[in-house]
Design an enzyme around this catalytic site. Sequence first.
Site, mmCIF file in Angstrom:
data_model
loop_
_atom_site.group_PDB
_atom_site.id
_atom_site.type_symbol
_atom_site.label_atom_id
_atom_site.label_comp_id
_atom_site.label_asym_id
_atom_site.label_seq_id
_atom_site.Cartn_x
_atom_site.Cartn_y
_atom_site.Cartn_z
ATOM 1 C CD GLU A 173 82.945 -0.567 -18.619
ATOM 2 O OE1 GLU A 173 82.669 0.598 -18.929
ATOM 3 O OE2 GLU A 173 83.023 -0.955 -17.642
ATOM 4 C CG HIS A 249 84.544 2.777 -23.039
ATOM 5 N ND1 HIS A 249 84.094 3.785 -22.485
ATOM 6 C CD2 HIS A 249 84.543 1.756 -22.185
ATOM 7 C CE1 HIS A 249 83.337 3.317 -21.412
ATOM 8 N NE2 HIS A 249 83.599 2.074 -21.073
ATOM 9 C CB CYS A 368 80.163 8.641 -24.633
ATOM 10 S SG CYS A 368 81.918 8.525 -24.888
HETATM 11 O O1 SUG Z 1 82.784 5.450 -17.893
HETATM 12 N N1 SUG Z 1 82.764 8.849 -17.425
HETATM 13 C C1 SUG Z 1 82.443 7.765 -18.029
HETATM 14 C C2 SUG Z 1 82.559 8.318 -19.499
HETATM 15 C C3 SUG Z 1 82.053 7.094 -20.369
HETATM 16 C C4 SUG Z 1 82.322 7.519 -21.867
HETATM 17 N N2 SUG Z 1 81.707 6.155 -22.536
HETATM 18 C C5 SUG Z 1 82.175 6.090 -23.602
HETATM 19 N N3 SUG Z 1 83.251 6.009 -24.030
HETATM 20 N N4 SUG Z 1 81.276 5.178 -24.622
HETATM 21 C C6 SUG Z 1 83.316 6.545 -17.716
HETATM 22 O O2 SUG Z 1 84.480 6.740 -17.451
HETATM 23 C C7 SUG Z 1 83.218 10.200 -15.030
HETATM 24 C C8 SUG Z 1 82.321 10.372 -13.835
HETATM 25 C C9 SUG Z 1 83.140 11.230 -12.842
HETATM 26 O O3 SUG Z 1 84.438 11.092 -12.718
HETATM 27 O O4 SUG Z 1 82.387 12.055 -12.255
HETATM 28 C C10 SUG Z 1 82.651 8.958 -15.964
HETATM 29 O O5 SUG Z 1 82.039 7.976 -15.272
#
Ligand code: SUG
Length: 448
Positions: A173, A249, A368
């Site tokens: 990730e 994460h 993020c």
């Molecule tokens: O991978 N949300 C992302 C958020 C990423 C956050 N990044 C960090 N923590 N660095 C994920 O879960 C949601 C998309 C949706 O439900 O439409 C989403 O992919």
Amino acid sequence: MYTYAELQCDGLIGPTHHYAGLSRGNVASLTNAGSIAYPKQAALQGLEKMRLVASLGIPQIVLPPPPRPNLVLLRHLGFTGSTETMLAAAWRENPQLLSAVWSASGMWAANMATVSPACDTADGKLHMTPANLASTLHRHQEALFSHRLLTRVFGEVGVIHAPLPACVPYTDEGAANHMRLSAQYGQRGVEIFVYGREAADAPSACPQRFPARQTREACETIARLHGLPEERRLFVRQSAGAIDAGVFHNDVIAMSNGPLLIYHELAFTDEAVFLEELTTKLPQVQRIRIREADLPLAEAVRSYFFNSQMLSLPGSEEMVIIGPVECRKSEAARTALERLKQSPDNPVREVHYLDIRESMKNGGGPACLRLRVVIDEISLQKLPQGIFMNDALYEKLHHYISVHYPEKLEVSDCIRSGLIFSCQEIYKQLETILGLEGMYDNMESEFL
Ligand code: SUG
């Protein structure tokens, strides 16, 4: 001796931003599934954050979004006929898949890659490995575009590896599970790789409610690819309880900058062993432990306290924090941030609260939205100059987004083929505004 800075690379939020509930284990994504999204507002909120960072004198670049919808993926998965036919069939048979091919999740640049600066690596070069994001389909499709984009932006100054094989032992990730600590940006540091499971773990050793996205094997492979000597790397296991509480994460439960590490007491499986190893490898480390009694885990997840962006001010030891407005609303989070600011025992001197609600509702806070790249000033000058945030670029993007981005988007809009043409036009124009002509060419041949 070069001067080093930490470049902030933000993903520009794309025109197809919506809420589809695609991420198991991400509480905000699940809670807001199906609600109305506002892509224009989302992109402008992200832009304000970039402007704030640039106004602090910190180098900031804008990364264009991966193009959506990804019709190549729909065809690969057996949908045929005209675009309208494919969209209608996918909506009927698998609406989540349809949402996935429209997803604007590329905005969360912290998941784009893992980065090791030249001062840490054995060959003295900057190394980047784009994340395969193989735990979810909507995110996995970002990997090849990330590779293309990072090669375009950093190819001249660094080594861009291929994403790891997209299968169970190597799910990765990117920088959301990676922290780098060093006395100063340009000095040798310790890179901390955080993982949620080992590939061969028995199910009982894994989180029970939600998936652990990052494997130890992926972390070890990246450290090897980047040529990080033993004394400059460290692997630490995230606690299964935290993952089950919505910490999908590491950057939802710990943050770092320069020599400063701030973490929740329930973040890691074996805190004592981790701290001992860290202190041996980096005696200058400054640690701040946030106790459950002061900020309960559930409140840390709700407020996204740890997803604040910590930054060093140029030419100074002082740091600022950019936190989401949700932290101001949470008494525990606000108290913890204000305490940090007021204590003379740490370098944090200022806290900015920023409204990035549209991204937050999908589980994406300030940290993020950006990938950090510690880089020397000569290399910085070799990057494409049109992507650097300044007043002129801000004005151009602000105007373009205000006029052309969709106001609102819902899952059911994903069936509208007319939207595809306006999105394609937006990508074309963004390419020109950013001086990255050709960025979206020939995607059909390699884009999966
Ligand atoms: O991978 N949300 C992302 C958020 C990423 C956050 N990044 C960090 N923590 N660095 C994920 O879960 C949601 C998309 C949706 O439900 O439409 C989403 O992919």
